[in-house]
Design an enzyme around this catalytic site. Structure first.
Site, PDB file in Angstrom:
ATOM      1  N   LEU A 133       0.835  -1.211   0.000  1.00 51.72           N
ATOM      2  CA  LEU A 133       0.000   0.000   0.000  1.00 51.72           C
ATOM      3  C   LEU A 133       0.860   1.247   0.000  1.00 51.72           C
ATOM      4  O   LEU A 133       0.504   2.262  -0.569  1.00 51.72           O
ATOM      5  CB  LEU A 133      -0.894   0.021   1.239  1.00 51.72           C
ATOM      6  CG  LEU A 133      -1.994  -1.024   1.331  1.00 51.72           C
ATOM      7  CD1 LEU A 133      -2.642  -0.968   2.694  1.00 51.72           C
ATOM      8  CD2 LEU A 133      -3.031  -0.792   0.253  1.00 51.72           C
ATOM      9  N   TYR A 159      10.094   3.229   8.087  1.00 53.91           N
ATOM     10  CA  TYR A 159      10.388   2.020   8.845  1.00 53.91           C
ATOM     11  C   TYR A 159      10.210   0.740   8.034  1.00 53.91           C
ATOM     12  O   TYR A 159      10.668  -0.312   8.414  1.00 53.91           O
ATOM     13  CB  TYR A 159       9.473   1.915  10.068  1.00 53.91           C
ATOM     14  CG  TYR A 159       9.685   3.013  11.062  1.00 53.91           C
ATOM     15  CD1 TYR A 159      10.916   3.657  11.174  1.00 53.91           C
ATOM     16  CD2 TYR A 159       8.652   3.402  11.907  1.00 53.91           C
ATOM     17  CE1 TYR A 159      11.115   4.663  12.100  1.00 53.91           C
ATOM     18  CE2 TYR A 159       8.846   4.411  12.834  1.00 53.91           C
ATOM     19  CZ  TYR A 159      10.076   5.029  12.925  1.00 53.91           C
ATOM     20  OH  TYR A 159      10.260   6.012  13.844  1.00 53.91           O
ATOM     21  N   GLY A 160       9.485   0.825   6.939  1.00 56.23           N
ATOM     22  CA  GLY A 160       9.253  -0.378   6.153  1.00 56.23           C
ATOM     23  C   GLY A 160       7.995  -0.255   5.339  1.00 56.23           C
ATOM     24  O   GLY A 160       7.404   0.816   5.237  1.00 56.23           O
ATOM     25  N   LYS A 161       7.608  -1.392   4.772  1.00 59.46           N
ATOM     26  CA  LYS A 161       6.455  -1.383   3.879  1.00 59.46           C
ATOM     27  C   LYS A 161       5.141  -1.494   4.637  1.00 59.46           C
ATOM     28  O   LYS A 161       5.085  -2.039   5.729  1.00 59.46           O
ATOM     29  CB  LYS A 161       6.535  -2.595   2.958  1.00 59.46           C
ATOM     30  CG  LYS A 161       7.569  -2.463   1.880  1.00 59.46           C
ATOM     31  CD  LYS A 161       7.266  -3.477   0.779  1.00 59.46           C
ATOM     32  CE  LYS A 161       8.288  -3.386  -0.312  1.00 59.46           C
ATOM     33  NZ  LYS A 161       9.499  -4.163  -0.031  1.00 59.46           N
ATOM     34  N   VAL A 162       4.090  -1.025   3.998  1.00 61.04           N
ATOM     35  CA  VAL A 162       2.741  -1.277   4.491  1.00 61.04           C
ATOM     36  C   VAL A 162       2.018  -2.073   3.415  1.00 61.04           C
ATOM     37  O   VAL A 162       2.002  -1.670   2.249  1.00 61.04           O
ATOM     38  CB  VAL A 162       1.980   0.027   4.769  1.00 61.04           C
ATOM     39  CG1 VAL A 162       0.582  -0.268   5.269  1.00 61.04           C
ATOM     40  CG2 VAL A 162       2.724   0.877   5.775  1.00 61.04           C
ATOM     41  N   LYS A 191       1.768  -3.021   8.835  1.00 57.59           N
ATOM     42  CA  LYS A 191       3.031  -2.299   8.736  1.00 57.59           C
ATOM     43  C   LYS A 191       4.112  -3.330   9.032  1.00 57.59           C
ATOM     44  O   LYS A 191       4.091  -3.958  10.096  1.00 57.59           O
ATOM     45  CB  LYS A 191       3.034  -1.222   9.820  1.00 57.59           C
ATOM     46  CG  LYS A 191       3.805   0.019   9.500  1.00 57.59           C
ATOM     47  CD  LYS A 191       3.413   1.049  10.554  1.00 57.59           C
ATOM     48  CE  LYS A 191       4.303   2.237  10.611  1.00 57.59           C
ATOM     49  NZ  LYS A 191       3.838   3.207  11.596  1.00 57.59           N
ATOM     50  N   ASP A 202       2.787  15.681  15.246  1.00 57.43           N
ATOM     51  CA  ASP A 202       3.134  15.569  13.823  1.00 57.43           C
ATOM     52  C   ASP A 202       1.883  15.535  12.956  1.00 57.43           C
ATOM     53  O   ASP A 202       1.748  14.700  12.062  1.00 57.43           O
ATOM     54  CB  ASP A 202       4.001  14.331  13.592  1.00 57.43           C
ATOM     55  CG  ASP A 202       4.804  14.435  12.290  1.00 57.43           C
ATOM     56  OD1 ASP A 202       4.860  15.537  11.722  1.00 57.43           O
ATOM     57  OD2 ASP A 202       5.358  13.415  11.855  1.00 57.43           O
TER      58      ASP A 202
END
Lengths: 427, 338
Positions: free
Chosen positions: A72, A77-80, A95, A193
């Site tokens: 997605l 931090y990495g892929k979703v 995640k 944020d």
């Protein structure tokens, strides 16, 4: 003619087969002229890119009870990835965090742990819901399963030339953002944020605040909301942070960045800009900004209130909720800005897990889609390794050995496989 | 026949017809032929108003019809009359009243919400609605309307500060389960929907509210006790209620109550009590009486907590908190000057 086409198909299959075969023997490439050996009167040309980039079939892969679909998005931090809960059949997002990567980011592991702790305690319509956390020690990966959201505001803004929403749509999201923020603040949490890329939207237009990676939880007994640190995005930071003040009031920081967000989604611009972070902070520090003329009086006064230089005079959530623009009901006068279609042209962003299920159930692997970009890069050399590694994890469904009967149909499977669930009934 | 006739009735006519029918209904006695006729008329009128409402909603000309209808209803004070006579209206008619009421309430013109303004000027409407919980026949219908009202701060404020608010402490305990839970959700909405409003209310009426609340916590009814305890935890841990929380955890009686509830038979109540109890222990500025109770029970508490819900190994947060509490209690020292 028909026979010719069939033959062509056959030939192409043949080349695929060869190709697979070669892979298993660790050879890197197939030569375009392999086909010539068949001695047939016509030569089917296979583009090299087709050969090289067709190595892997889609494999249905499990993470616990979750069946994995397409990527997605990708964060720091990495892929979703999209997943399907195979027990409830609910669409989710996962995640995937690689611990190795996480260690390289300052406070990475700590921030993730804290985010999980925070999310576990939160339950609100406008805050992303944490569903599950899974660990894979062997792979050194961590999976954070969350509610599925179809898009983020930033992506939707980027998809239109004017980079903003129609007023009524901006209002719809803003109201929900304030609801979510009020809840967070009630729990003593400062998000720190808030920005369009941290605001997700579900298919029914519910806004979800996400990414509490740099959020701060106040001590339940601290009398006020004094904070010392901030790691939020520069363009959304208030003057007190841009000026490097030692301490500042947390809740008002969120109000400021929500104000910048409101400014951004209604005008397509940013109140403060700068070529680099120093210039940007200098400009924020001065606190001078203009609101375009097309913004009406009511909205202007709300933005001014939220972007007040003095934190003490800046609106509180309560004041925002009382504001005329917030309470106004805006008619749907113009077309909604939708999320952009996926790269394959799917306007609805339908569930990407479906093709994996088809393959799993039919044993009819398609060769036209790749699992993810990784495979493109680690194409030949890693293939064997990967298989053994994954088999050990007990997570994957081994792809059924292709039945020779089915092979002829392979070619029919095209890029438009999506939604063709009925394919499973044939055989 | 407004439903099937060619010519559509204007909102004005509809409202007049409805008002006359309701007034006939309210005057007669049961069994009277005239009343039966009136009852039929009322239901018919309500049905056609509702149908027109839905129709105009589809056609997007909603605002105009609603605005006119609203205007007529306000000037005839029909909202109040309908609610006063709700028990006499038949089943379908009551449903339609709820539908019409809630729709009118949601109506908005610019930043104005005319129905909210109307109710603010006729607070009896809210009082009548709250009293609705006393009549089984209409309690749930009134609940639906009340919760719609709760969404508006101005209306919540009127309800909170009305004397009748304290009747909720009885309503949530009535023997009919569905009415009691409906009343509880309205009660909860009133205390949680508008943070600043309820924080101010709780501060200003602290003694009165928490005295009454004590009866809920001591209720014979398990559901009441559990729900009340859970809501108490939520209220105390919401930062908007900081002042109230500080006050609550300074009272040794409250601590004693929670310590007793930690030992209740029901595990769910024990668990909810834990989440209130932890606030007393975590407080960095414990008043002397609180400190004394904790010190007196130091060994017992450590022992108790160590064995408390040990099977919740999955719940990291709970275990962290429990470990923290045990550590805190172990480290408790009597104040220097004693």
């Amino acid at each position: 003619m028909a026979e010719g086409a069939a033959m062509q198909k056959f030939l192409q299959l043949d080349s695929d087969q060869m190709h697979n075969f070669d892979l298993d023997h660790g050879m890197s490439f197939i030569h375009d002229d392999d086909n010539l050996d068949t001695g047939l009167p016509f030569i089917h040309h296979v583009d090299s890119d087709q050969i090289i980039y067709h190595p892997r079939r889609r494999r249905a892969k499990y993470i616990g009870k979750y069946l994995v679909g397409d990527v997605l998005g990708e964060g720091s931090y990495g892929k979703v990835k999209e997943v399907l809960d195979t027990e409830s059949l609910i669409r989710r997002a996962v995640k995937i965090l690689k611990k190795k990567k996480l260690r390289k980011i300052p406070n990475g592991e700590q921030n993730v742990q804290r985010e999980i702790q925070l999310l576990k305690r939160l339950k609100h319509r406008n805050i992303i819901q944490l569903i599950d956390v899974l660990q894979n020690e062997e792979k050194q990966k961590m999976y954070i399963v969350m509610e599925y959201c179809v898009s983020e505001l930033q992506e939707m803004l980027d998809s239109v030339p004017e980079k903003k929403f129609p007023l009524w749509q901006a209002h719809m999201y803003f109201v929900q953002l304030i609801e979510g923020l009020e809840y967070l603040h009630g729990k003593g949490i400062i998000h720190k944020d808030i920005k369009p890329s941290n605001l997700l939207v579900t298919t029914d237009e519910t806004l979800k605040i996400t990414d509490l990676g740099v959020a701060e939880e106040l001590d339940a007994f601290s009398k006020d909301d004094t904070c010392r640190t901030s790691q939020g995005s520069p363009a959304f930071q208030p003057p007190e942070i841009a000026n490097g003040l030692e301490t500042f009031h947390g809740f008002k920081v969120d109000v400021w960045s929500t104000g910048v967000t409101l400014y951004n989604i209604t005008t397509g611009l940013y109140p403060f800009e700068g070529e680099n972070i120093y210039k940007l902070f200098e400009n924020i520090g001065k606190g001078e900004y203009t609101i375009p003329d097309f913004v009406d009086k009511s909205l202007t006064s709300l933005i001014r209130g939220m972007l007040d230089y003095e934190a003490s005079k800046r609106f509180s959530i309560e004041q925002i909720k009382q504001h005329e623009w917030f309470r106004r009901k805006l008619p749907r006068t113009s077309e909604i800005v939708r999320f952009p279609p996926l790269s394959d042209g799917d306007h609805l962003r339908s569930m990407t897990v479906v093709p994996f299920i088809e393959d799993m159930l039919c044993g009819e692997p398609s060769e036209d889609e790749y699992e993810n970009e990784d495979e493109l890069l680690q194409f030949v050399p890693n293939r064997n390794n990967q298989i053994t590694e994954q088999t050990l994890q007990n997570e994957i469904f081994e792809e059924p050995v292709p039945d020779p009967k089915h092979k002829k149909r392979k070619e029919k499977v095209s890029g438009t496989r999506r939604n063709k669930f009925n394919a499973c009934t044939q055989s | 026949m407004p439903l099937f006739g060619r010519s559509q009735k204007s909102p004005q006519e509809l409202v007049k017809q409805l008002r006359d029918a309701v007034s006939a209904l309210s005057k007669g006695d049961k069994g009277d032929k005239k009343v039966e006729k009136a009852s039929e008329d009322v239901s018919k009128c309500l049905a056609s108003i509702k149908a027109l409402m839905n129709q105009s909603a589809e056609q997007d000309s909603q605002s105009e019809f609603l605005a006119q209808l609203g205007h007529e209803m306000y000037s005839a004070n029909l909202l109040l009359i309908l609610i006063q006579n709700l028990a006499k209206i038949d089943f379908e008619g009551r449903k339609d009243v709820v539908h019409i009421f809630n729709n009118l309430l949601r109506q908005q013109i610019g930043t104005r919400t005319p129905t909210v303004e109307h109710i603010c000027q006729h607070q009896e409407i809210l009082i009548e609605l709250m009293k609705g919980y006393e009549n089984k026949e209409i309690a749930l219908r009134c609940g639906m309307m009340l919760r719609e009202c709760c969404r508006y701060e101005a209306l919540s404020k009127i309800m909170l500060y009305a004397e009748n608010f304290f009747d909720f402490f009885n309503y949530v305990e009535v023997s009919t389960f569905d009415i009691a839970s409906d009343a509880f959700s309205t009660f909860k909405d009133l205390l949680t929907k508008h943070k600043m409003l309820s924080a101010e209310f709780l501060e200003n009426n602290y003694d009165k509210v928490f005295d009454a609340y004590l009866t809920l916590l001591n209720s014979e009814n398990y559901v009441t006790r559990r729900q009340a305890l859970k809501l108490l935890g939520e209220l105390l841990l919401d930062r908007h209620n900081f002042t109230v929380m500080t006050k609550y955890i300074s009272n040794p009686d409250n601590l004693k109550l929670m310590m007793n509830m930690l030992r209740e038979k029901s595990r769910n109540i024990q668990f909810e009590a834990f989440h209130v109890f932890k606030v007393f222990v975590a407080n960095p500025n414990k008043p002397r009486p609180i400190m004394e109770i904790l010190l007196r029970n130091k060994e017992k508490l450590v022992d108790f907590l160590t064995k408390f819900h040990t099977d919740r190994s999955e719940d990291e947060q709970f275990n962290d908190e429990k470990a923290y509490l045990i550590k805190q209690i172990k480290e408790l020292k009597p104040p220097e000057d004693s």
